[in-house]
Structures are given as structure tokens and as C-alpha cells.
Design a protein around this motif. Sequence first.
Motif, mmCIF file in Angstrom:
data_model
loop_
_atom_site.group_PDB
_atom_site.id
_atom_site.type_symbol
_atom_site.label_atom_id
_atom_site.label_comp_id
_atom_site.label_asym_id
_atom_site.label_seq_id
_atom_site.Cartn_x
_atom_site.Cartn_y
_atom_site.Cartn_z
ATOM 1 N N SER A 55 -36.783 -49.234 -17.608
ATOM 2 C CA SER A 55 -35.402 -48.826 -17.311
ATOM 3 C C SER A 55 -35.076 -47.518 -18.034
ATOM 4 N N LYS A 56 -34.060 -46.850 -17.515
ATOM 5 C CA LYS A 56 -33.608 -45.610 -18.132
ATOM 6 C C LYS A 56 -32.978 -45.898 -19.497
ATOM 7 N N GLU A 57 -32.356 -47.072 -19.618
ATOM 8 C CA GLU A 57 -31.740 -47.466 -20.887
ATOM 9 C C GLU A 57 -32.804 -47.563 -21.987
ATOM 10 N N GLY A 58 -33.971 -48.120 -21.637
ATOM 11 C CA GLY A 58 -35.065 -48.222 -22.600
ATOM 12 C C GLY A 58 -35.513 -46.859 -23.078
ATOM 13 N N LEU A 59 -35.622 -45.906 -22.156
ATOM 14 C CA LEU A 59 -36.017 -44.539 -22.504
ATOM 15 C C LEU A 59 -34.974 -43.881 -23.400
ATOM 16 N N ASN A 60 -33.684 -44.093 -23.088
ATOM 17 C CA ASN A 60 -32.610 -43.530 -23.912
ATOM 18 C C ASN A 60 -32.630 -44.097 -25.325
ATOM 19 N N ARG A 61 -32.869 -45.406 -25.439
ATOM 20 C CA ARG A 61 -32.938 -46.038 -26.768
ATOM 21 C C ARG A 61 -34.131 -45.510 -27.559
ATOM 22 N N TYR A 62 -35.232 -45.268 -26.846
ATOM 23 C CA TYR A 62 -36.439 -44.735 -27.486
ATOM 24 C C TYR A 62 -36.155 -43.355 -28.083
ATOM 25 N N HIS A 63 -35.479 -42.497 -27.319
ATOM 26 C CA HIS A 63 -35.138 -41.156 -27.816
ATOM 27 C C HIS A 63 -34.172 -41.231 -28.995
ATOM 28 N N THR A 64 -33.253 -42.193 -28.958
ATOM 29 C CA THR A 64 -32.337 -42.393 -30.085
ATOM 30 C C THR A 64 -33.111 -42.806 -31.325
ATOM 31 N N LEU A 65 -34.088 -43.708 -31.149
ATOM 32 C CA LEU A 65 -34.920 -44.155 -32.264
ATOM 33 C C LEU A 65 -35.666 -42.981 -32.895
ATOM 34 N N LEU A 66 -36.223 -42.105 -32.066
ATOM 35 C CA LEU A 66 -36.968 -40.955 -32.597
ATOM 36 C C LEU A 66 -36.075 -40.047 -33.436
ATOM 37 N N GLY A 67 -34.778 -40.016 -33.137
ATOM 38 C CA GLY A 67 -33.840 -39.209 -33.929
ATOM 39 C C GLY A 67 -33.756 -39.657 -35.372
ATOM 40 N N TYR A 68 -34.032 -40.955 -35.633
ATOM 41 C CA TYR A 68 -33.988 -41.467 -37.004
ATOM 42 C C TYR A 68 -35.092 -40.873 -37.882
ATOM 43 N N PHE A 69 -36.106 -40.275 -37.247
ATOM 44 C CA PHE A 69 -37.220 -39.752 -38.022
ATOM 45 C C PHE A 69 -36.880 -38.444 -38.739
ATOM 46 N N GLN A 70 -35.647 -37.966 -38.565
ATOM 47 C CA GLN A 70 -35.191 -36.846 -39.388
ATOM 48 C C GLN A 70 -35.228 -37.261 -40.856
ATOM 49 N N ASP A 71 -34.888 -38.534 -41.129
ATOM 50 C CA ASP A 71 -34.967 -39.054 -42.500
ATOM 51 C C ASP A 71 -36.412 -39.117 -42.977
ATOM 52 N N ARG A 72 -37.348 -39.413 -42.053
ATOM 53 C CA ARG A 72 -38.769 -39.475 -42.426
ATOM 54 C C ARG A 72 -39.243 -38.092 -42.868
ATOM 55 N N LEU A 73 -38.753 -37.060 -42.182
ATOM 56 C CA LEU A 73 -39.098 -35.686 -42.562
ATOM 57 C C LEU A 73 -38.556 -35.374 -43.952
ATOM 58 N N THR A 74 -37.326 -35.786 -44.228
ATOM 59 C CA THR A 74 -36.717 -35.564 -45.546
ATOM 60 C C THR A 74 -37.540 -36.249 -46.636
ATOM 61 N N ILE A 75 -38.030 -37.475 -46.364
ATOM 62 C CA ILE A 75 -38.850 -38.212 -47.337
ATOM 63 C C ILE A 75 -40.138 -37.446 -47.615
ATOM 64 N N LEU A 76 -40.782 -36.923 -46.555
ATOM 65 C CA LEU A 76 -42.018 -36.152 -46.727
ATOM 66 C C LEU A 76 -41.766 -34.864 -47.521
ATOM 67 N N GLU A 77 -40.640 -34.196 -47.226
ATOM 68 C CA GLU A 77 -40.290 -32.964 -47.961
ATOM 69 C C GLU A 77 -40.055 -33.264 -49.440
ATOM 70 N N ASN A 78 -39.351 -34.367 -49.718
ATOM 71 C CA ASN A 78 -39.090 -34.749 -51.112
ATOM 72 C C ASN A 78 -40.390 -35.020 -51.862
ATOM 73 N N LYS A 79 -41.370 -35.642 -51.176
ATOM 74 C CA LYS A 79 -42.664 -35.912 -51.814
ATOM 75 C C LYS A 79 -43.385 -34.614 -52.143
ATOM 76 N N LEU A 80 -43.370 -33.682 -51.192
ATOM 77 C CA LEU A 80 -44.037 -32.393 -51.410
ATOM 78 C C LEU A 80 -43.405 -31.620 -52.570
ATOM 79 N N GLN A 81 -42.075 -31.695 -52.670
ATOM 80 C CA GLN A 81 -41.354 -30.971 -53.725
ATOM 81 C C GLN A 81 -41.227 -31.793 -55.009
ATOM 82 N N LYS A 82 -41.806 -33.013 -54.998
ATOM 83 C CA LYS A 82 -41.719 -33.946 -56.137
ATOM 84 C C LYS A 82 -40.272 -34.153 -56.575
ATOM 85 N N LYS A 83 -39.424 -34.300 -55.568
ATOM 86 C CA LYS A 83 -37.992 -34.490 -55.790
ATOM 87 C C LYS A 83 -37.648 -35.963 -55.591
#
Length: 197
Positions: A93-121
Motif C-alpha cells: 500500500s501507499k500508506e506503507g511506503l509513506n510510513r517507511y519514508h517517515t521512519l527513515l527520517g528518524y535516522f537524522q538522530d543516527r547521523l548525530t550519534i555517529l558525528e558525536n562519536k567521531l568528535q568524541k562528544k
Amino acid sequence: MILIVCTASTIDSYEKSTSYVENGFTNSLKNTKESIREFNSIPGIQQYQAFAGINAGYGFFAPNVASSYILKVSIYDKNKNLVKESYFPPFKSKEGLNRYHTLLGYFQDRLTILENKLQKKKSTQFNESDKYGEFLDIFIKSIGRYYYKEYNPENYNVSCTLYLHHHPLMEEIKTANKNKPVLIKLLDIDAKPLKKN
């Protein structure tokens, strides 16, 4: 009311940006955001904003296109030959695809976690902690494990790769003539299910 929502979402976007630096000015921005949060907690205000459709945030009016995340699922046979690559689970369904794209948006926090590790912050916020990163990785593993319904884990291996789909900044387009987005690999995750004893 729209100005209040715009101010809060702009401050929030700035706090998550790579150019954010803590100083007196940013501390006053945090105080402003906290005041707005208190104002929004007054009974009826938040409900009115939701009903009127003005609480969506207006960060997308920035001059640069936001980067997005792409999850590639790769299926390999026993000899490590690539059998299949997929960028979208087979949604019905299109709803499933929309929810999937919304889920991927949460990975902005995953990027922040990786950046903090690199900067030892070290961060005190849960959404910037290793635990939250592990929680997000479970989503990726569960998407990858879906493919084991079709591909037996005894004969195949499913690997998930998270990419940042980065669009060039306006300045890069003007000065360096970069006009194509690039994929930046963030992490690889093996989705193989644990063996049952």
C-alpha cells in the motif's frame, strides 16, 4: 501563531545543524524555545495548532534542500555473490511506503550519534545516545530480516546499508558546479537472525 511555530522549528533545525556552536546567543535561543514549549502547554493552544494545521513546522522553507536517507538491502549467496539489491521493501500500500519514508527520517538522530562519536562528544540527550542508536538499528535489522522469508538464512546473507542521500548546497552548485546528489555510506548492518538453541 504561525510565527511562534516558525520560530520554534527554526531554532530546532539550527540546534541539529553542523554549524551549531554553544555560546551566549544559542543559550538565549534555547530559552526562547523553552518559553514557546511552555506557551504551547497551555490547555487549548496545542489542540488549536493541530486543528488549524499550523504546528507542522516550517523548516522546509530554508534555501538548501534537506538530505534524506536511503536504505539498501543486499542479498548474497553462500559464495558472496550478489543475488538481489532492493531500495524499498515490497509494500502493498501507499500508506506503507509513506510510513517507511517517515521512519527513515528518524535516522537524522543516527547521523548525530555517529558525528558525536567521531568528535568524541558526549551528549545527555537520549536521542543522541548509543542506546537510541541501537534502537534505530533494530528497525534496519527487522527490515533486512523480512527478506529471509524468501531467502533461506542457511544459504543466503542479507546486508543492510544506510546511506545519506546528500544534495549539494546552493553555494556548491554556484561555485563548484556540483548539481548531482551523492550517496554517503553511514553504516552496514548484518540482518542475519540469531540461531535458536
